[in-house]
Design an enzyme around this catalytic site. Structure first.
Site, PDB file in Angstrom:
ATOM      1  N   ASP A  90       4.963   4.838   3.621  1.00 13.47           N
ATOM      2  CA  ASP A  90       4.869   6.287   3.635  1.00 13.47           C
ATOM      3  C   ASP A  90       5.958   6.980   4.449  1.00 13.47           C
ATOM      4  O   ASP A  90       6.408   6.357   5.072  1.00 13.47           O
ATOM      5  CB  ASP A  90       3.472   6.523   4.517  1.00 13.47           C
ATOM      6  CG  ASP A  90       2.972   7.888   4.279  1.00 13.47           C
ATOM      7  OD1 ASP A  90       3.478   8.938   4.635  1.00 13.47           O
ATOM      8  OD2 ASP A  90       1.785   7.957   3.804  1.00 13.47           O
ATOM      9  N   ASP A 117      -1.627  12.201  -2.886  1.00 15.95           N
ATOM     10  CA  ASP A 117      -1.710  13.643  -3.442  1.00 15.95           C
ATOM     11  C   ASP A 117      -1.914  13.688  -4.969  1.00 15.95           C
ATOM     12  O   ASP A 117      -0.995  13.383  -5.620  1.00 15.95           O
ATOM     13  CB  ASP A 117      -0.347  14.222  -2.675  1.00 15.95           C
ATOM     14  CG  ASP A 117      -0.496  15.738  -2.743  1.00 15.95           C
ATOM     15  OD1 ASP A 117      -1.261  16.413  -3.755  1.00 15.95           O
ATOM     16  OD2 ASP A 117       0.347  16.467  -2.070  1.00 15.95           O
ATOM     17  N   LYS A 175      -1.446  21.815  -8.196  1.00 17.90           N
ATOM     18  CA  LYS A 175      -0.559  22.910  -8.490  1.00 17.90           C
ATOM     19  C   LYS A 175       0.397  22.538  -9.466  1.00 17.90           C
ATOM     20  O   LYS A 175       1.316  22.023  -9.412  1.00 17.90           O
ATOM     21  CB  LYS A 175      -0.215  23.714  -7.310  1.00 17.90           C
ATOM     22  CG  LYS A 175      -1.285  24.191  -6.216  1.00 17.90           C
ATOM     23  CD  LYS A 175      -0.657  24.883  -5.089  1.00 17.90           C
ATOM     24  CE  LYS A 175      -1.804  25.263  -4.174  1.00 17.90           C
ATOM     25  NZ  LYS A 175      -1.233  25.985  -2.921  1.00 17.90           N
ATOM     26  N   GLU A 209       0.924  -1.222  -0.164  1.00 17.81           N
ATOM     27  CA  GLU A 209      -0.291  -0.007  -0.024  1.00 17.81           C
ATOM     28  C   GLU A 209       0.892   1.356   0.014  1.00 17.81           C
ATOM     29  O   GLU A 209       1.724   1.558   0.691  1.00 17.81           O
ATOM     30  CB  GLU A 209      -0.987  -0.067   1.315  1.00 17.81           C
ATOM     31  CG  GLU A 209      -1.877   1.188   1.232  1.00 17.81           C
ATOM     32  CD  GLU A 209      -2.494   1.437   2.414  1.00 17.81           C
ATOM     33  OE1 GLU A 209      -3.438   2.660   2.527  1.00 17.81           O
ATOM     34  OE2 GLU A 209      -2.462   0.780   3.521  1.00 17.81           O
ATOM     35  N   ASP A 264     -10.490  10.353  -4.884  1.00 16.81           N
ATOM     36  CA  ASP A 264     -11.820  11.281  -4.981  1.00 16.81           C
ATOM     37  C   ASP A 264     -11.610  12.225  -6.031  1.00 16.81           C
ATOM     38  O   ASP A 264     -12.527  13.084  -6.162  1.00 16.81           O
ATOM     39  CB  ASP A 264     -11.834  12.041  -3.531  1.00 16.81           C
ATOM     40  CG  ASP A 264     -10.782  13.007  -3.240  1.00 16.81           C
ATOM     41  OD1 ASP A 264      -9.708  12.667  -3.340  1.00 16.81           O
ATOM     42  OD2 ASP A 264     -11.015  14.406  -3.160  1.00 16.81           O
TER      43      ASP A 264
END
Length: 217
Positions: free
Chosen positions: A69, A118, A122, A44, A156
């Site tokens: 992570d 993420d 930008k 993951e 999402d």
């Protein structure tokens, strides 16, 4: 950094199931021992609190799961649950994902989950390469994935979903499933319905969850 975050950051450094992976120290015995158990290895990436890693490890005690992570205070949550529940088939790596192939062997990973990364909205021309489904990262995954390994993306974000679909088509990947509304699709099942902390937040905000299942050669 708040006191609670500092506490978690300090505490996670003592957890036996969290390994700091530094670029100059790639020969980690604990990681090699974990990967050499003749079991499937499922990753993951950008795992945050390790929701998928822990839940999948509960469901499949005969497989090994690794959450990756860079944020130690985030990893604390999943790692602590795994320790408290004696889930010994879940391991967490504190590292930058771009160094993945320096720590994991070629053809060692059977499946890979990318859960709510993420989207780097930008300056997309510059930051597009930072997206975990960019061609740059797909090339890194190729070095550790077994042939025919399955990859999953949950997000999402519409921009990341569309970017990923375009990247997969451009790079010749095989798209096995894709939907821009997982919870109203035929792809909702015991695995895709596992909810991360971020996912629960997004669902409360009435956002739709996008999902892609694919493979790369």
């Amino acid at each position: 950094m708040g006191k609670n975050k500092l506490r978690k950051y300090s505490e996670v450094a003592t957890f036996s199931n969290v390994l700091p992976c530094r670029e100059e120290e790639t020969d980690i015995k604990e990681l090699k021992d974990f990967c050499n158990q003749d079991r499937d290895i499922i990753l993951e990436l950008g795992c945050g609190k390790g929701d998928y890693c822990v839940n999948l490890a509960r469901k499949y005690p005969d497989k090994n799961f690794i959450g990756v992570d860079i944020k130690g205070a985030r990893l604390w949550h999943g790692a602590k649950i795994a320790l408290e529940e004696n889930i010994d088939n879940a391991l967490f790596l504190r590292m930058q994902i771009e160094h993945l192939d320096k720590f994991l062997s070629r053809d060692s990973v059977s499946e890979l989950w990318i859960t709510f990364p993420d989207p780097y909205l930008k300056r997309p021309k510059k930051n597009g390469k930072k997206r975990l489904t960019s061609e740059r990262f797909l090339n890194i995954y190729r070095k550790v994935l077994k042939k025919g390994a399955t990859l999953h993306l949950k997000t999402d974000d519409d921009t990341l979903f569309n970017f990923t679909m375009e990247t997969l088509e451009e790079t010749g990947a095989k798209i096995h499933a894709a939907t821009d509304d997982l919870y109203n699709s035929k792809y909702l099942n015991d695995l895709t319905s596992i909810q991360t902390t971020y996912e629960m937040k997004y669902l409360k905000e009435n956002k739709t969850i996008k999902y892609i299942r694919f493979s790369i050669e």
